[in-house]
Design an enzyme around this catalytic site. Structure first.
Site, PDB file in Angstrom:
ATOM      1  N   LYS A  44      -0.866   2.219  -7.258  1.00  0.00           N
ATOM      2  CA  LYS A  44      -0.770   2.631  -8.661  1.00  0.00           C
ATOM      3  C   LYS A  44      -1.745   1.897  -9.565  1.00  0.00           C
ATOM      4  O   LYS A  44      -1.695   2.041 -10.782  1.00  0.00           O
ATOM      5  CB  LYS A  44       0.666   2.391  -9.164  1.00  0.00           C
ATOM      6  CG  LYS A  44       1.704   3.297  -8.506  1.00  0.00           C
ATOM      7  CD  LYS A  44       2.675   3.871  -9.541  1.00  0.00           C
ATOM      8  CE  LYS A  44       3.606   4.896  -8.941  1.00  0.00           C
ATOM      9  NZ  LYS A  44       4.748   4.275  -8.243  1.00  0.00           N
ATOM     10  N   ASP A  81       0.826  -1.206   0.000  1.00  0.00           N
ATOM     11  CA  ASP A  81       0.000   0.000   0.000  1.00  0.00           C
ATOM     12  C   ASP A  81       0.858   1.253   0.000  1.00  0.00           C
ATOM     13  O   ASP A  81       2.042   1.203   0.273  1.00  0.00           O
ATOM     14  CB  ASP A  81      -0.852   0.034   1.268  1.00  0.00           C
ATOM     15  CG  ASP A  81      -2.129  -0.742   1.077  1.00  0.00           C
ATOM     16  OD1 ASP A  81      -2.473  -1.033  -0.075  1.00  0.00           O
ATOM     17  OD2 ASP A  81      -2.767  -1.058   2.098  1.00  0.00           O
TER      18      ASP A  81
END
Ligand code: SAH
Length: 412
Positions: free
Chosen positions: A228, A206
């Site tokens: 992402k 994360d």
């Protein structure tokens, strides 16, 4: 002297411990961990040993040693200071041909315990020819190498029995470990989390995971940056679930690394469910949560004797007046204890206003800890009435926790 090194399988075998003091207290846990049936002969026990006896983990004979005690024992640990009493035990052991370890004088015994370090499936035991300090020094070097160095991955490669949501041990195929990375300081991951990370084939991390932890990954590890993934939050979670399941089903060991604790607003539960549905075993490794750690490092204990007998952790990502909010702000306003709000910076003006409107006093101390445990940590102290403006004025940024309650000034 040439020692013959050996590892013992003690499961369900009777091991006699003579003595109930500090030495026995340190020796008994490893015997229990090995599954031994431990019997302690001693007139008195330390509180820790007494707890083992009370819980039925060891059998206690509250008296002095008698020669017949050695009968039927596979191993004897002599943990008494008195050399005459110790010699009595080792003579009885010798006659019965049972190996005997002596804490008072190890060279007088038929066996002695090595210096040990354990890392997952690997146990390293170092013996010596009489200079115990040398064995300990070598043990420490090996332990450090297993912790950090090139040996780390090798030792971690078998992360030990993995449980699927509390089921029995699973050893075949790939699996997923849901690991809490802690609040930001890379040293605040757990020992187990770090060991599993070193053994990972795939790491899915994360945004809030400490970057330093990722810098230590081996070059061949596949790294997936969950922040992402280019979809909205719901689709991104589906995609993460898919990646976890697919990689594990391909036989790889996947570490899902999350900031803080995986189950505190971390969506860890959803990932456990997705894996369980696909038949992929999951290990959960709890983490140090920012909801407790960030206040602590800002000098605020979430509970304090005579001040707060409760703390409540809530998410502030949904505004209090939003119909989808699951938080009972009126009830929280009536609490005397500590309120910790995560993801609450954006909505802080509305949260504070609502707590005031529901009756929490305006002069209740309030604090905000930004990026707790990192080099960028900032702490702002204020009151419930003024905290939202103070945050704007000071330019406090996420991630930050808001702490409301008298604990804020308990140590100040
Ligand atoms: N699972 C995480 C929380 C995830 S929600 C845990 O247990 O810590 C993300 C929120 O956590 C952030 O919005 C912020 O409120 C809080 N947070 C995470 N890391 C933090 C830190 N180092 N300092 C202050 N707050 C932090």
């Amino acid at each position: 002297m040439n020692l013959y090194p050996l590892a013992l399988r003690l499961t369900d075998r009777r091991v006699l411990v003579v003595g109930g003091g500090a030495v026995a207290t340190r020796r008994v846990p490893a015997l229990l961990a090995a599954g031994a049936r431990v019997e302690v002969v001693a007139p008195e026990l330390t509180p820790a040993l007494r707890a083992h006896a009370d819980a039925g983990r060891v059998t206690w004979h509250a008296r002095r040693f008698a020669a017949a005690d050695v009968d039927g024992a596979w191993l004897i640990q002599v943990a008494v200071d008195d050399p005459v009493a110790a010699a009595q035990v080792s003579e009885a052991a010798e006659r019965a041909r049972v190996f005997c370890v002596r804490a008072d004088d190890r060279t007088a015994a038929t066996a002695w315990t090595p210096a040990v370090t354990r890392h997952g499936a690997v146990t390293v035991a170092v013996t010596d020819d009489g200079d115990r300090r040398r064995a300990l020094a070598v043990r420490d070097i090996v332990a450090a190498a297993l912790e950090d160095g090139p040996l780390a991955a090798a030792a971690g490669a078998a992360p030990g029995p993995v449980t699927a949501a509390g089921d029995g041990p699973v050893t075949v195929g790939g699996h997923v470990a849901l690991v809490g990375a802690g609040p930001g300081d890379p040293e605040l991951i757990t020992v187990k989390g770090r060991r599993l990370l070193a053994a990972a084939d795939v790491v899915v991390a994360d945004r809030l995971v400490p970057g330093m932890l990722l810098g230590e990954l081996r070059a061949e590890v596949e790294f997936v940056d969950a922040a992402k993934i280019p979809y909205g939050p719901a689709a991104a979670q589906e995609e993460i679930n898919r990646i976890l399941v697919e990689r594990a089903q391909a036989g790889r060991f996947v570490v899902r690394l999350k900031g803080g604790d995986p189950f505190v607003f971390g969506r860890g539960g959803e990932e456990v469910v997705a894996c369980a549905k696909a038949g992929v075993p999951v290990t959960v490794v709890p983490g140090v949560t920012s909801s407790i750690a960030a206040p602590a490092l800002g000098g605020i204990p979430v509970t304090h004797r005579g001040v707060a007998h409760e703390f409540t952790v809530v998410s502030g990502h949904v505004p209090p007046d939003d119909p989808s909010s699951l938080v009972d702000w009126a009830a929280l306003a009536r609490l005397r204890g500590t309120l910790v709000v995560l993801m609450g910076l954006k909505n802080l003006p509305r949260i504070a206003a609502r707590l005031l409107a529901e009756g929490r006093a305006g002069d209740t101390p309030a604090a905000v800890v930004q990026e707790g445990s990192t080099d960028a940590q900032r702490v702002l102290r204020s009151t419930l009435r003024e905290v939202a403006d103070a945050v704007t004025e000071a330019g406090i940024r996420p991630p930050a926790v808001v702490v409301i309650g008298d604990v804020v000034t308990a140590l100040a």
